[in-house]
Structure formats: structure tokens, C-alpha cells
Design a protein around this motif. Structure first.
Motif, PDB file in Angstrom:
ATOM      1  N   GLU A  47       0.731  -1.187   0.032  1.00 58.06           N
ATOM      2  CA  GLU A  47       0.116   0.102   0.001  1.00 58.06           C
ATOM      3  C   GLU A  47       0.992   1.224  -0.001  1.00 58.06           C
ATOM      4  OE1 GLU A  47      -3.268  -0.061   2.974  1.00 58.06           O
ATOM      5  OE2 GLU A  47      -3.691  -2.012   2.333  1.00 58.06           O
ATOM      6  N   LYS A  48       1.947   0.985  -0.489  1.00 57.87           N
ATOM      7  CA  LYS A  48       2.975   2.358  -0.431  1.00 57.87           C
ATOM      8  C   LYS A  48       2.694   3.104  -1.693  1.00 57.87           C
ATOM      9  CE  LYS A  48       5.292   1.256   3.083  1.00 57.87           C
ATOM     10  NZ  LYS A  48       5.159   1.870   4.212  1.00 57.87           N
ATOM     11  N   THR A  49       3.266   4.227  -2.062  1.00 57.60           N
ATOM     12  CA  THR A  49       2.782   5.106  -3.035  1.00 57.60           C
ATOM     13  C   THR A  49       3.759   5.632  -3.617  1.00 57.60           C
ATOM     14  OG1 THR A  49       2.111   6.648  -1.555  1.00 57.60           O
ATOM     15  CG2 THR A  49       0.337   5.630  -2.483  1.00 57.60           C
ATOM     16  N   CYS A  50       3.764   5.898  -4.977  1.00 58.60           N
ATOM     17  CA  CYS A  50       4.738   6.506  -6.020  1.00 58.60           C
ATOM     18  C   CYS A  50       4.398   7.885  -6.151  1.00 58.60           C
ATOM     19  CB  CYS A  50       5.074   5.637  -6.954  1.00 58.60           C
ATOM     20  SG  CYS A  50       6.258   6.017  -8.295  1.00 58.60           S
ATOM     21  N   LEU A  51       5.294   8.975  -5.828  1.00 49.94           N
ATOM     22  CA  LEU A  51       5.013  10.176  -6.281  1.00 49.94           C
ATOM     23  C   LEU A  51       4.865  10.516  -7.691  1.00 49.94           C
ATOM     24  CD1 LEU A  51       4.468  13.017  -5.446  1.00 49.94           C
ATOM     25  CD2 LEU A  51       6.984  13.628  -4.993  1.00 49.94           C
ATOM     26  N   CYS A  52       3.916  11.443  -8.210  1.00 54.84           N
ATOM     27  CA  CYS A  52       4.095  11.859  -9.500  1.00 54.84           C
ATOM     28  C   CYS A  52       3.747  13.359  -9.361  1.00 54.84           C
ATOM     29  CB  CYS A  52       2.693  11.223 -10.173  1.00 54.84           C
ATOM     30  SG  CYS A  52       2.706  11.742 -12.071  1.00 54.84           S
ATOM     31  N   ARG A  53       4.691  14.216  -9.610  1.00 52.62           N
ATOM     32  CA  ARG A  53       4.771  15.485  -9.348  1.00 52.62           C
ATOM     33  C   ARG A  53       3.582  16.325 -10.162  1.00 52.62           C
ATOM     34  NH1 ARG A  53      10.150  15.029  -8.029  1.00 52.62           N
ATOM     35  NH2 ARG A  53      10.486  15.301  -5.829  1.00 52.62           N
ATOM     36  N   SER A  54       3.467  15.781 -11.461  1.00 55.74           N
ATOM     37  CA  SER A  54       2.435  16.336 -12.427  1.00 55.74           C
ATOM     38  C   SER A  54       1.793  15.395 -13.386  1.00 55.74           C
ATOM     39  CB  SER A  54       2.975  17.795 -12.945  1.00 55.74           C
ATOM     40  OG  SER A  54       4.378  17.270 -13.957  1.00 55.74           O
ATOM     41  N   VAL A  55       0.673  15.545 -13.666  1.00 58.53           N
ATOM     42  CA  VAL A  55       0.217  14.516 -14.598  1.00 58.53           C
ATOM     43  C   VAL A  55       0.343  15.497 -15.879  1.00 58.53           C
ATOM     44  CG1 VAL A  55      -1.990  13.769 -15.347  1.00 58.53           C
ATOM     45  CG2 VAL A  55      -1.318  13.549 -12.853  1.00 58.53           C
TER      46      VAL A  55
END
Length: 99
Positions: A47-55
Motif C-alpha cells: 500500500e505504498k505510493t509512488c509520487l507523480c509531481r504532475s500529470v
């Protein structure tokens, strides 16, 4: 086999789970939550998440929205992050196919 990554506190984590995307790969991932830093994508491990700074430049990330992203290592934090600006990771060269 284990998968190694740095968590949000920059601790080295090892897991036997396989993430939905690894460095250098593309995937369609779902947004788990959004804050001032960007969207956090579910990449399928603990349930960890990966950062996406902008779509995209003109689109805000939607909670539970799905986006095609490319995973890479952030040069500053050395953590695995995602970018939805996938065109910069696509080759303009035609592939050579064996006959």
C-alpha cells in the motif's frame, strides 16, 4: 528475488512483492491521494505510493483517476518517482525487427 526502494523517510526497504511499475517502465496507475507535492500513485507494494509531481500542464490529478506514467529515479532524493509526461521517455527511432 527482492525489490529495493527508498521509502518517504529515505529508508532502504526490501520486499518480495513485485511493484506494478519499475524504473524505466511505463504503467497505468491509480491515484491514491493528492497533496501540494503532487499525486501519489498505487504501485502495488505494501500500500505504498509512488509520487507523480504532475500529470499534465493543464490537468489536475483526480483521486481514483488512472494515468499512464513512466517510472524513474529522482536525481535529488534517489527515490523512485513517476512522470505522466511520457513523451519525453519515448524513442523517435523506428525499431528494427528480425525477419
Amino acid at each position: 528475488n527482492v525489490f529495493l526502494y527508498l521509502d518517504m523517510d529515505e529508508r532502504l526497504i526490501a520486499t518480495t512483492l513485485t511493484p506494478l511499475v519499475q524504473v524505466g517502465q511505463f504503467a497505468c496507475l491509480e491515484v491514491s491521494w493528492v497533496n501540494q507535492y503532487g499525486a501519489f500513485l498505487n504501485w502495488g507494494i505494501d500500500e505504498k505510493t509512488c509520487l507523480c509531481r504532475s500529470v499534465t500542464e493543464d490537468e489536475k490529478c483526480r483521486l481514483d483517476g488512472k494515468y499512464v506514467v513512466h517510472a524513474h529515479v529522482d536525481e535529488e532524493s534517489y527515490r523512485i518517482v513517476a512522470s505522466a509526461k511520457v513523451e519525453r521517455y519515448l524513442s523517435k527511432e523506428k525499431p528494427e525487427y528480425a525477419p
